[in-house]
Scaffold this motif. Structure first.
Motif, mmCIF file in Angstrom:
data_model
loop_
_atom_site.group_PDB
_atom_site.id
_atom_site.type_symbol
_atom_site.label_atom_id
_atom_site.label_comp_id
_atom_site.label_asym_id
_atom_site.label_seq_id
_atom_site.Cartn_x
_atom_site.Cartn_y
_atom_site.Cartn_z
ATOM 1 N N GLY A 364 10.686 -21.354 110.816
ATOM 2 C CA GLY A 364 11.223 -20.850 112.070
ATOM 3 C C GLY A 364 10.558 -19.584 112.560
ATOM 4 O O GLY A 364 11.163 -18.793 113.301
ATOM 5 N N GLN A 365 9.285 -19.382 112.201
ATOM 6 C CA GLN A 365 8.551 -18.175 112.599
ATOM 7 C C GLN A 365 7.475 -18.533 113.616
ATOM 8 O O GLN A 365 7.086 -19.697 113.754
ATOM 9 N N ASP A 366 6.987 -17.491 114.323
ATOM 10 C CA ASP A 366 5.962 -17.731 115.339
ATOM 11 C C ASP A 366 4.634 -17.080 114.992
ATOM 12 O O ASP A 366 3.764 -16.959 115.842
ATOM 13 N N SER A 367 4.470 -16.667 113.741
ATOM 14 C CA SER A 367 3.184 -16.120 113.303
ATOM 15 C C SER A 367 2.944 -16.501 111.854
ATOM 16 O O SER A 367 3.899 -16.748 111.093
ATOM 17 N N VAL A 368 1.675 -16.547 111.496
ATOM 18 C CA VAL A 368 1.316 -16.883 110.117
ATOM 19 C C VAL A 368 1.851 -15.842 109.153
ATOM 20 O O VAL A 368 2.397 -16.170 108.085
ATOM 21 N N ARG A 369 1.710 -14.583 109.519
ATOM 22 C CA ARG A 369 2.158 -13.503 108.640
ATOM 23 C C ARG A 369 3.651 -13.622 108.350
ATOM 24 O O ARG A 369 4.088 -13.517 107.196
ATOM 25 N N ALA A 370 4.452 -13.880 109.381
ATOM 26 C CA ALA A 370 5.895 -13.983 109.186
ATOM 27 C C ALA A 370 6.259 -15.215 108.360
ATOM 28 O O ALA A 370 7.176 -15.178 107.524
ATOM 29 N N ALA A 371 5.543 -16.325 108.589
ATOM 30 C CA ALA A 371 5.835 -17.547 107.840
ATOM 31 C C ALA A 371 5.538 -17.369 106.360
ATOM 32 O O ALA A 371 6.319 -17.787 105.500
ATOM 33 N N ALA A 463 4.963 -10.065 94.864
ATOM 34 C CA ALA A 463 4.387 -8.788 95.291
ATOM 35 C C ALA A 463 2.917 -8.931 95.702
ATOM 36 O O ALA A 463 2.483 -8.363 96.706
ATOM 37 N N ARG A 464 2.154 -9.709 94.955
ATOM 38 C CA ARG A 464 0.713 -9.802 95.252
ATOM 39 C C ARG A 464 0.451 -10.537 96.564
ATOM 40 O O ARG A 464 -0.519 -10.257 97.256
ATOM 41 N N VAL A 465 1.304 -11.485 96.903
ATOM 42 C CA VAL A 465 1.171 -12.139 98.207
ATOM 43 C C VAL A 465 1.531 -11.165 99.317
ATOM 44 O O VAL A 465 0.850 -11.084 100.351
ATOM 45 N N ARG A 466 2.597 -10.405 99.139
ATOM 46 C CA ARG A 466 2.996 -9.438 100.155
ATOM 47 C C ARG A 466 1.926 -8.381 100.384
ATOM 48 O O ARG A 466 1.750 -7.886 101.500
ATOM 49 N N GLN A 467 1.195 -8.045 99.329
ATOM 50 C CA GLN A 467 0.117 -7.065 99.482
ATOM 51 C C GLN A 467 -0.996 -7.566 100.394
ATOM 52 O O GLN A 467 -1.726 -6.772 100.990
ATOM 53 N N LEU A 468 -1.124 -8.889 100.479
ATOM 54 C CA LEU A 468 -2.177 -9.459 101.323
ATOM 55 C C LEU A 468 -1.778 -9.550 102.792
ATOM 56 O O LEU A 468 -2.648 -9.688 103.662
ATOM 57 N N LEU A 469 -0.499 -9.504 103.106
ATOM 58 C CA LEU A 469 -0.048 -9.724 104.478
ATOM 59 C C LEU A 469 -0.693 -8.772 105.491
ATOM 60 O O LEU A 469 -1.080 -9.203 106.586
ATOM 61 N N PRO A 470 -0.841 -7.475 105.189
ATOM 62 C CA PRO A 470 -1.479 -6.590 106.168
ATOM 63 C C PRO A 470 -2.939 -6.951 106.452
ATOM 64 O O PRO A 470 -3.493 -6.515 107.472
ATOM 65 N N ARG A 471 -3.540 -7.743 105.566
ATOM 66 C CA ARG A 471 -4.927 -8.138 105.774
ATOM 67 C C ARG A 471 -5.055 -9.223 106.852
ATOM 68 O O ARG A 471 -6.138 -9.451 107.382
ATOM 69 N N PHE A 472 -3.941 -9.913 107.130
ATOM 70 C CA PHE A 472 -3.997 -10.999 108.106
ATOM 71 C C PHE A 472 -4.291 -10.431 109.491
ATOM 72 O O PHE A 472 -3.852 -9.336 109.857
ATOM 73 N N THR A 473 -5.032 -11.186 110.265
ATOM 74 C CA THR A 473 -5.256 -10.807 111.661
ATOM 75 C C THR A 473 -4.044 -11.223 112.485
ATOM 76 O O THR A 473 -3.049 -11.720 111.970
ATOM 77 N N ALA A 474 -4.127 -11.077 113.786
ATOM 78 C CA ALA A 474 -3.020 -11.478 114.671
ATOM 79 C C ALA A 474 -3.010 -12.981 114.901
ATOM 80 O O ALA A 474 -2.258 -13.470 115.735
ATOM 81 N N TRP A 475 -3.841 -13.711 114.131
ATOM 82 C CA TRP A 475 -3.939 -15.160 114.289
ATOM 83 C C TRP A 475 -2.556 -15.803 114.204
ATOM 84 O O TRP A 475 -1.773 -15.547 113.301
ATOM 85 N N ALA A 476 -2.226 -16.617 115.160
ATOM 86 C CA ALA A 476 -0.943 -17.305 115.170
ATOM 87 C C ALA A 476 -1.124 -18.653 115.840
ATOM 88 O O ALA A 476 -2.056 -18.866 116.607
ATOM 89 N N VAL A 477 -0.246 -19.552 115.544
ATOM 90 C CA VAL A 477 -0.266 -20.868 116.155
ATOM 91 C C VAL A 477 1.053 -21.033 116.884
ATOM 92 O O VAL A 477 2.116 -20.927 116.277
#
Length: 478
Positions: A364-371, A463-477
């Motif tokens: 139910g999210q609108d961005s890759v980072r949130a999903a 934790a290690r996955v969450r550490q990667l989230l800031p690396r994501f760009t604004a890419w969204a579908v």
């Protein structure tokens, strides 16, 4: 073993065959029970016998008359003298005195099956071209020896029926109408106790004939080659076939993939994990570690342990095998040849955006980072199995003992694929053309995304996955 003990063991074997056959066809079993109930009520059994007998015969005849599909390219001594000489020498050392034929098949398999030629009983060796290309002559001799030895150990009628009934029961696990998982598991484990000693005995005979190093190397390599062939080769053939093409350099590309430093170790680790995770006792062979530990020590006996068996018509065999694989897929009558090694690395990978869209839809999210963040939360609060079932409802239809492993595979596949795609969008390059999972981070280090997600799911610590989230760009579908 005393005669009485032998008769009891044989009786138990036949009972096991009957029980597995019955549970493999629960609809027939229910029909038979209904007929018996009707007989008990109406006190007239003759009409019901004429009903039940054809139904039982219809289902029993395939089991009793099963014959393997005759496939492969015939190998004659005049065409491939080195390979046919090796097969003959192995048979002689084992005392396997039946007339032999040999056929090359496209997939990485090896089997010895009883056949009839011109009315005479023969045995045919089916030997996969991927194995002949990659294994040494000593390793091929070891594989052939263990197949001959297994036929000697397990060639009696009762064992053959046991194996077929077991195969039918395993296949029935995927049916909507199936026997209770607890009963299936108990029968599979009971039958496995009869089959595993035969496998270990055949391994030991192969070690005595070709040497322990040869059979040890063959058992390790065949699992990796088989996994690569089905994980990569099947995908290449199917995807290209959709466009009316076929991979003319299939085996060359497989060699290149197996030479990649990230592919073979990953496949070996996956095979080990599959060995260890068998909640219903499906595996017909002991885990690789058990087989290797059980091997007796024998020296090699004369076959080349450094290079493959020479094939004088290698190009012809390769072309035949590629076309045989293509014929198994829905492709045009005249597909066009394409070189896999000339195509882009991501040509055969699922669209990251499509996978991400599915993950975003379910969460139910609108961005890759949130999903991905929602998936991480599901791992943290131990609700990830529900998320996996929402991503792939088929996992919930499996027998209960198999659901956890299937759900793990689904979640790792989705989340790993999305993270890898997002990091590549952010500029992290691939370390290998054969897998999108291994990336090079900005500091030059390596990150295996799939391995990371597996660790996160198994440990319950995202934790290690969450550490990667800031690396994501604004890419969204959207």
């Amino acid at each position: 073993m005393s005669p009485a003990t032998a008769r009891l063991s044989a009786l138990r074997g036949w009972m096991l065959v009957a029980a597995m056959t019955a549970l493999a066809h629960p609809a027939v079993l229910l029909f038979g029970l209904a007929v018996l109930a009707a007989v008990a009520v109406f006190r007239d059994w003759v009409p019901f016998v004429w009903i039940v007998l054809p139904v039982l015969a219809f289902n029993a005849i395939p089991l009793l008359t099963h014959r393997p599909r005759f496939t492969g390219h015939a190998v004659r001594p005049a065409d491939e003298p080195e390979l046919t000489t090796l097969v003959r020498q192995v048979a002689e050392r084992l005392g396997f005195g039946f007339p032999l034929l040999a056929r090359i098949v496209a997939e990485p398999e090896v089997a010895v099956l009883p056949t009839r030629t011109s009315g005479f009983r023969t045995f045919t060796l089916f030997l996969g071209l991927p194995l002949v290309r990659r294994l040494t002559a000593a390793e091929i001799a070891a594989l052939v020896a263990r197949e001959f030895a297994e036929e000697q150990h397990a060639g009696d009628r009762r064992t053959q029926l046991l194996l077929r009934a077991r195969g039918s029961l395993v296949a029935s696990i995927e049916n909507r109408l199936r026997a209770p998982a607890v009963l299936v598991e108990r029968l599979l484990r009971a039958s496995r106790a009869r089959v595993w000693p035969l496998v270990l005995a055949a391994d030991a005979d192969a070690a005595a004939v070709a040497g322990t190093p040869a059979i040890r190397g063959a058992l390790v390599e065949i699992g990796i080659i088989d996994a690569a062939f089905h994980a990569l080769g099947d995908t290449w053939t199917e995807v290209l076939g959709e466009d009316g093409n076929y991979p003319e350099d299939l085996y060359e590309a497989l060699d290149a993939a197996l030479a990649d430093p990230y592919v073979a170790p990953r496949l070996a680790a996956a095979a080990t994990a599959a060995d260890e995770d068998d909640p219903m006792g499906i595996a017909i062979e002991p885990p690789l570690a058990v087989r290797l530990a059980a091997l007796p020590e024998h020296l090699g006996l004369g076959w080349d342990a450094s290079s493959p068996v020479p094939l004088r018509n290698a190009d012809t065999l390769e072309r035949w095998c590629v076309r045989d694989l293509v014929s198994a897929h829905e492709v045009p009558d005249e597909p066009r040849p394409v070189r896999l090694l000339d195509l882009a690395p991501d040509r055969f990978e699922a669209s990251t955006r499509e996978v991400a869209s599915r993950l975003m839809q379910v969460t139910g999210q609108d961005s890759v980072r949130a999903a991905v963040a929602i998936a991480a939360d599901a791992v943290a609060d131990s609700t990830w199995a529900q998320l996996a079932r929402a991503l792939d409802p088929e996992t919930g239809r499996l027998p209960a003992p198999m659901r956890a492993a299937a759900a793990r595979a689904v979640l790792v596949g989705y989340v790993g694929h999305v993270i890898s795609g997002a990091l590549q969008e952010a500029g992290w390059p691939r370390a290998s053309r054969w897998t999108s999972s291994v990336l090079v981070d900005p500091a030059g280090g390596l990150l295996d995304v799939e391995e990371l997600v597996e660790y996160v799911v198994d440990s319950g610590d995202p934790a290690r996955v969450r550490q990667l989230l800031p690396r994501f760009t604004a890419w969204a579908v959207r």
